[in-house]
Design an enzyme around this catalytic site. Structure first.
Site, mmCIF file in Angstrom:
data_model
loop_
_atom_site.group_PDB
_atom_site.id
_atom_site.type_symbol
_atom_site.label_atom_id
_atom_site.label_comp_id
_atom_site.label_asym_id
_atom_site.label_seq_id
_atom_site.Cartn_x
_atom_site.Cartn_y
_atom_site.Cartn_z
ATOM 1 N N GLU A 1 -3.459 6.998 1.900
ATOM 2 C CA GLU A 1 -3.837 7.261 3.295
ATOM 3 C C GLU A 1 -2.614 7.421 4.205
ATOM 4 O OE1 GLU A 1 -6.595 4.049 4.201
ATOM 5 O OE2 GLU A 1 -8.242 5.231 3.381
ATOM 6 N N ASP B 1 -14.474 2.368 -1.960
ATOM 7 C CA ASP B 1 -13.901 1.643 -0.820
ATOM 8 C C ASP B 1 -14.858 0.634 -0.201
ATOM 9 O OD1 ASP B 1 -12.356 0.854 1.251
ATOM 10 O OD2 ASP B 1 -12.130 2.814 2.177
ATOM 11 N N GLU C 1 -16.486 -4.391 7.250
ATOM 12 C CA GLU C 1 -16.196 -3.031 7.714
ATOM 13 C C GLU C 1 -17.363 -2.078 7.480
ATOM 14 O OE1 GLU C 1 -12.674 -1.340 5.946
ATOM 15 O OE2 GLU C 1 -13.082 0.636 6.799
ATOM 16 N N LYS D 1 0.891 -1.168 0.000
ATOM 17 C CA LYS D 1 0.000 0.000 0.000
ATOM 18 C C LYS D 1 0.921 1.207 0.000
ATOM 19 C CE LYS D 1 -3.476 2.340 2.900
ATOM 20 N NZ LYS D 1 -4.440 2.167 4.009
HETATM 21 C C1 BDP Z 1 -10.301 1.458 4.337
HETATM 22 C C2 BDP Z 1 -10.149 1.106 5.775
HETATM 23 C C3 BDP Z 1 -8.746 1.263 6.287
HETATM 24 C C4 BDP Z 1 -7.785 0.531 5.352
HETATM 25 C C5 BDP Z 1 -7.997 0.985 3.933
HETATM 26 C C6 BDP Z 1 -7.171 0.201 2.938
HETATM 27 O O1 BDP Z 1 -11.009 1.920 6.524
HETATM 28 O O2 BDP Z 1 -8.691 0.761 7.587
HETATM 29 O O3 BDP Z 1 -6.474 0.734 5.753
HETATM 30 O O4 BDP Z 1 -9.339 0.811 3.562
HETATM 31 O O5 BDP Z 1 -7.758 -0.626 2.251
HETATM 32 O O6 BDP Z 1 -11.542 0.995 3.925
HETATM 33 O O7 BDP Z 1 -5.978 0.407 2.829
#
Ligand code: BDP
Length: 732
Positions: free
Chosen positions: A312, A385, A413, A308
Site C-alpha cells: 500500500e 484483509d 475496522e 510493513k
Molecule cells: C487495511 C487498513 C489500512 C492498514 C492496512 C494494513 O485499511 O488502514 O494500513 O490494512 O494492515 O485494512 O497495513
C-alpha cells in the site's frame, strides 16, 4: 484500646465504602480489573479465611507490581483490607520465585516449575512450616505477576479455592498488540479518541494511564506492544522520540511488556544520511546497525521492529529490486546482537495480479526457508484483509521453514467501528481451530502457530488494537471483550470464545447468571450477525472505498480494480461469486490437497465460504432447499433480526448493571440496528438488479429504492473523524 477499636471501624468503613463506590462512575475505565466485592457471602467469607495476608519475599519492580495488584484486588474483592506482611502466618498467600523467596524455595517445586518456562506459574495449596497457605510460584517475577492476575480472576469469576492446583504456561512466545497510532496522535482505524501516547508531555510526565494500560495487558499475559502505526513515520527512530519511548518502556517493563517499533524502510534516506535504503548496500546495513544500537542504548530490553514493506505505497526492499527476505534479514542482523526480533508483515498485494487473494502467497512462498531465525512473518488471518469472514491465509500451511505469527484485528475496522457490537472471540476461535490437514489431522492453525506442526523456533500472535483517550479505552464497551479474548487465546489458543466471553462478562459486569447467559449468547452470535447483514455466504469487501463502514457494493471504476467492490462479488446476470477454482484464478490450489479439493468442489465447499471460491448461479440449490438468491436474501434479513434480538435481550437487563453502561450499550445497539438495515437493503436491492428476482413477500420490503442508498453512501457520516473519507467526500 477504645481508640484502636474506633480506628479499626473507621478503616473498615472507608475500605468497604471506597470498594463499593468506585472513584468514577462505571465508565469502563477499569476494564475487567474492577475488583468489586464478591457478592456471594459464603464464598467471600471462604476467600477471607484463605487469603488473610500477602507474603512476598523480594522486591523487584515486577514483584512490587504483583503484590500491589494482589493487595488492590483482594482488598476490593474481599471488601476488607488485606495486608502485606513479611512474616509467615496461617492462611496467607505466599508469592514469589525460588530465587527470591526462601519460603517458596522450601517447597521444592523445581521439577514442576521447570516444565513451565520463563513465564508460567503454579497456584496451589501448600504447607510451609506447618502452616496452610496458598502459593503462587514461578521461575520469574513476570510469572509471579501472571499468576497473581490468574488468582484474582478466579475470585472475580467466583471459583472456589479449596483444592486449587493450577499450572499454566503460555503456548506462544510473542503475544503482542499492535497500535496503529500516528505520531500526531491520530489513530488509523482507531475510533476511540486520540493516541494514548502523549508525546507533548513525555518523557517528563508519565500518565497513570500508561500504568493502567500495562496492568490491563499484563492481566492477559500480553508481553509486547508495537506502539506506532505500521504506516510508519521515520521520526520514531529520532533521539527526541526515543527518549519519550524509553519513558514508556520504563513504565511497561515491570509488567513484562516489551516495546517494539514500526519502522519506515526508507529511514536512512528520510534522516538525510544516505540516498538509498537498499538492504544489500553495506552503508545501509551499517546505518541500521548504528541506529539499532542507539535504540538499545535508550531501551536495553527493546523488542524489535515491525515492518510493513512494499505494501500500500510503503517503501521496501523491492524498490531496490531486492526481495522480502533480503529486506528482513538485513534488519534481523542489526537486531541479532541484542536478541531483537523482526516482525515482517506478509500483507502485500499488487494491482497487476488477477486475484488479490493469491498475492501474498505468490510473493512469500518462494522465500520459505530464506529468512533469518530472528525474523517472524506476521500474517493476517485471511488472504485479503480482516474481512468479517475469510478462509485462512494459505501461507500458514505453506511456510514450513519460516517462523510465522498470526495478525488479528481487535479494532473493528470492518465490523462497524466502535458503534457495533461484534465480539471477535468467535472469529479468532474459528480461525485458530481451522484444520489445514497439511500434516494430516491436527494441523490446525493454532497448532501451526504453536510450532507443533512445522517445529519453528519463534511463535506468536498479534492483534491490531484501538485503545485511545476515550475513558473506556475502546469506544464501544464490548470491544474490550475482543481485546480480552485475544489476550487469553494468545496465551492458550485452545481457550474457547465461550469461555473468554464468560470470564469477561463476570469480571466486567456481574456474576449473575441471569445477566451472563443471555448476553453471552448474543455476544457469541454477534460476529455471525455482522457477517449476515454485511457479506454472507462468502461475499466480501462490499464497503465504500476508504471508509470501510457502510455498504457500497456498486463501487466500481477506481484507480485500482482491487479497491472496488465489484472486483470481489462479481455479480452478473448468470450468478455471483469469485471463481477461484481451476477454471478461475485457481487460488484454491494454494491450500493443501484435502482442502483444495473440498473448497474447489461446489458440492463440498462450506456454504459460508461458497462465494469466496465459486461463481454460482442464482438458482443454485442450497442445503436449506432455497435457491442461492433466496438464501442470500434470507441471510441478510436474518442478520438484521439477530441485531433486533440483541436489542430485545439487552432491554431486559437494566436491573442487573449500572445505568451508565446500560444506556450506552442500548443506544449503540439502536445505531447498529439502523446500520444493519441500511446494509441489508443496499445489498439486496443492488444484487437484485442482477438476479432479477423478487424479495420473497414474507420479508419486510425495503423502505427506499436503490438510488436512495447510493446517495446515502455518498453523503454518509463516517464515525472516524480523521479519515479523509469523512472530511472530503466528493458528491458526484
Ligand atoms: C487495511 C487498513 C489500512 C492498514 C492496512 C494494513 O485499511 O488502514 O494500513 O490494512 O494492515 O485494512 O497495513
Amino acid at each position: 484500646m477504645r481508640r484502636a477499636f474506633l480506628y479499626k471501624i473507621f478503616l473498615l468503613l472507608t475500605v468497604s465504602f471506597t470498594v463499593a463506590m468506585p472513584a468514577h462512575a462505571e465508565d469502563g475505565y477499569e476494564a475487567w480489573l474492577r475488583y468489586q466485592p464478591v457478592v456471594e457471602q459464603k464464598l467471600r467469607k471462604a476467600y477471607q479465611q484463605q487469603l488473610r495476608a500477602i507474603i512476598t519475599e523480594g522486591n523487584s519492580p515486577t514483584l512490587q507490581a504483583a503484590t500491589g495488584e494482589l493487595q488492590r484486588g483482594l482488598s476490593g474483592l474481599l471488601a476488607k483490607p488485606v495486608a502485606i506482611s513479611e512474616k509467615l502466618s496461617s492462611n496467607a498467600l505466599v508469592v514469589g520465585t525460588p530465587a527470591s523467596s526462601p519460603l517458596i524455595a522450601s517447597l521444592d517445586l523445581s521439577a514442576r516449575l521447570s516444565m513451565l518456562g520463563n513465564e508460567g506459574y503454579l497456584i496451589e495449596k501448600a504447607r510451609i512450616n506447618k502452616r496452610n497457605v496458598t502459593v503462587i510460584a514461578a521461575n520469574s517475577d513476570t510469572g509471579v505477576l501472571y499468576g497473581s492476575f490468574h488468582l484474582l480472576r478466579l475470585l472475580q469469576t467466583q471459583q472456589a479455592l479449596d483444592n486449587i492446583s493450577i499450572s499454566s504456561a503460555p503456548k506462544l512466545q510473542h503475544r503482542v498488540i499492535n497500535h496503529w497510532d500516528n505520531l500526531n496522535r491520530v489513530i488509523e482505524r482507531g475510533y476511540a479518541g486520540l493516541s494514548l501516547w502523549d508525546w507533548g508531555t513525555l518523557p517528563e510526565h508519565k500518565s497513570q494511564r500508561y500504568v493502567d494500560y500495562a496492568r490491563i495487558n499484563a492481566s492477559l499475559g500480553i508481553n509486547g506492544t508495537v506502539i506506532n502505526n505500521v504506516n510508519a513515520d521515520p521520526r520514531v527512530l529520532s533521539d527526541q522520540f526515543l527518549q519519550k519511548i524509553a519513558a514508556l518502556a520504563d513504565v511497561f517493563r515491570p509488567y513484562g511488556i516489551k516495546v517494539y517499533l514500526s519502522i519506515n524502510y526508507n529511514s536512512p534516506r528520510a534522516f538525510g544520511d544516505l540516498d538509498t535504503a537498499d538492504p544489500l548496500d553495506p552503508r545501509v546495513a551499517k546505518w541500521w546497525q548504528e541506529r539499532t544500537k542507539k535504540v538499545y542504548d535508550y531501551i536495553p530490553d527493546f523488542g524489535g521492529y515491525l515492518v510493513k514493506a512494499n505494501s500500500e505505497g510503503q517503501p521496501g526492499p523491492q524498490d531496490y529490486k531486492r526481495n522480502h527476505a533480503d529486506g528482513a534479514n538485513m534488519l534481523a542482523a542489526a537486531l541479532k546482537p541484542y536478541g531483537g526480533i523482526v516482525f515482517w508483515r506478509a500483507f502485500v498485494y499488487h494491482p497487476d495480479i488477477d486475484d488479490r487473494f493469491r498475492g501474498s502467497y505468490d510473493e512469500f512462498k518462494p522465500l520459505d526457508g530464506k529468512f533469518a531465525d530472528n525474523v517472524i512473518l506476521q500474517v493476517k488471518n485471511g488472504p485479503i484483509d480482516f474481512q468479517p469472514r475469510e478462509p485462512y491465509s494459505a501461507l500458514f500451511s505453506a511456510m514450513e521453514k519460516t517462523n510465522m505469527m498470526m495478525e488479528f484485528q481487535v479494532t473493528q475496522e470492518y465490523f462497524g467501528f466502535a458503534t457495533h457490537l461484534a465480539y471477535q472471540g468467535s472469529l479468532f476461535e474459528e480461525s485458530l481451530r481451522t484444520e489445514t490437514y497439511v500434516k494430516g489431522e491436527g494441523s490446525t492453525i493454532g497448532n501451526i502457530l504453536e510450532g507443533k506442526t512445522f517445529n519453528t523456533k519463534h511463535t506468536g500472535m498479534a492483534a491490531v488494537i484501538n485503545p485511545g483517550t476515550d475513558r473506556n479505552w475502546t469506544g464501544h464497551p464490548f470491544v474490550q471483550s475482543s481485546w480480552y479474548a485475544f489476550g487469553r487465546m494468545a496465551w492458550d489458543h485452545s481457550i474457547s470464545a465461550d469461555v473468554a466471553a464468560d470470564e469477561w462478562l463476570r469480571m466486567t459486569f456481574t456474576n449473575d447468571k441471569k445477566f451472563i447467559e443471555p448476553v453471552k449468547q448474543f455476544m457469541l452470535a454477534s460476529r455471525e450477525a455482522g457477517v449476515n447483514y454485511r457479506s454472507p455466504l462468502g461475499l466480501t469487501h462490499l464497503y465504500s472505498q476508504g471508509d470501510h463502514y457502510g455498504p457500497a457494493p456498486w463501487t466500481a471504476n477506481l484507480e485500482r480494480p482491487d479497491w472496488t467492490a465489484i472486483y470481489y462479488h462479481r455479480a452478473a446476470k448468470d450468478g455471483i461469486g469469485f471463481n477461484r477454482t481451476k477454471t478461475g484464478s485457481n487460488a484454491v490450489a494454494q491450500y493443501p490437497e484435502t482442502l483444495a479439493k473440498q473448497y474447489g468442489d461446489l458440492k463440498t465447499v462450506p456454504e459460508d465460504l461458497l462465494l469466496w471460491f465459486h461463481h454460482v448461479s442464482w438458482d443454485h440449490q442450497m442445503q436449506s432447499g432455497r435457491t442461492l438468491w433466496n438464501e442470500l436474501v434470507h441471510k441478510y434479513y436474518d442478520g438484521v433480526e439477530q441485531v433486533r434480538s440483541m436489542q430485545r435481550e439487552w432491554e431486559k437487563l437494566e436491573s442487573f448493571i449500572d445505568a451508565e453502561r446500560f444506556a450506552q450499550v442500548k443506544a449503540l445497539l439502536k445505531i447498529q440496528e439502523r446500520d444493519a438495515v441500511i446494509w441489508r437493503d443496499s445489498c439486496v436491492l443492488y444484487f437484485q438488479t442482477f438476479s432479477g428476482k423478487p424479495i420473497p413477500a414474507e420479508y419486510e420490503q425495503p423502505k427506499h429504492d436503490l438510488e436512495y442508498y447510493k446517495t446515502l453512501a455518498r453523503t454518509r457520516y463516517v464515525p472516524e473523524p480523521w479519515h479523509p473519507a469523512s472530511s472530503s467526500r466528493v458528491l458526484k
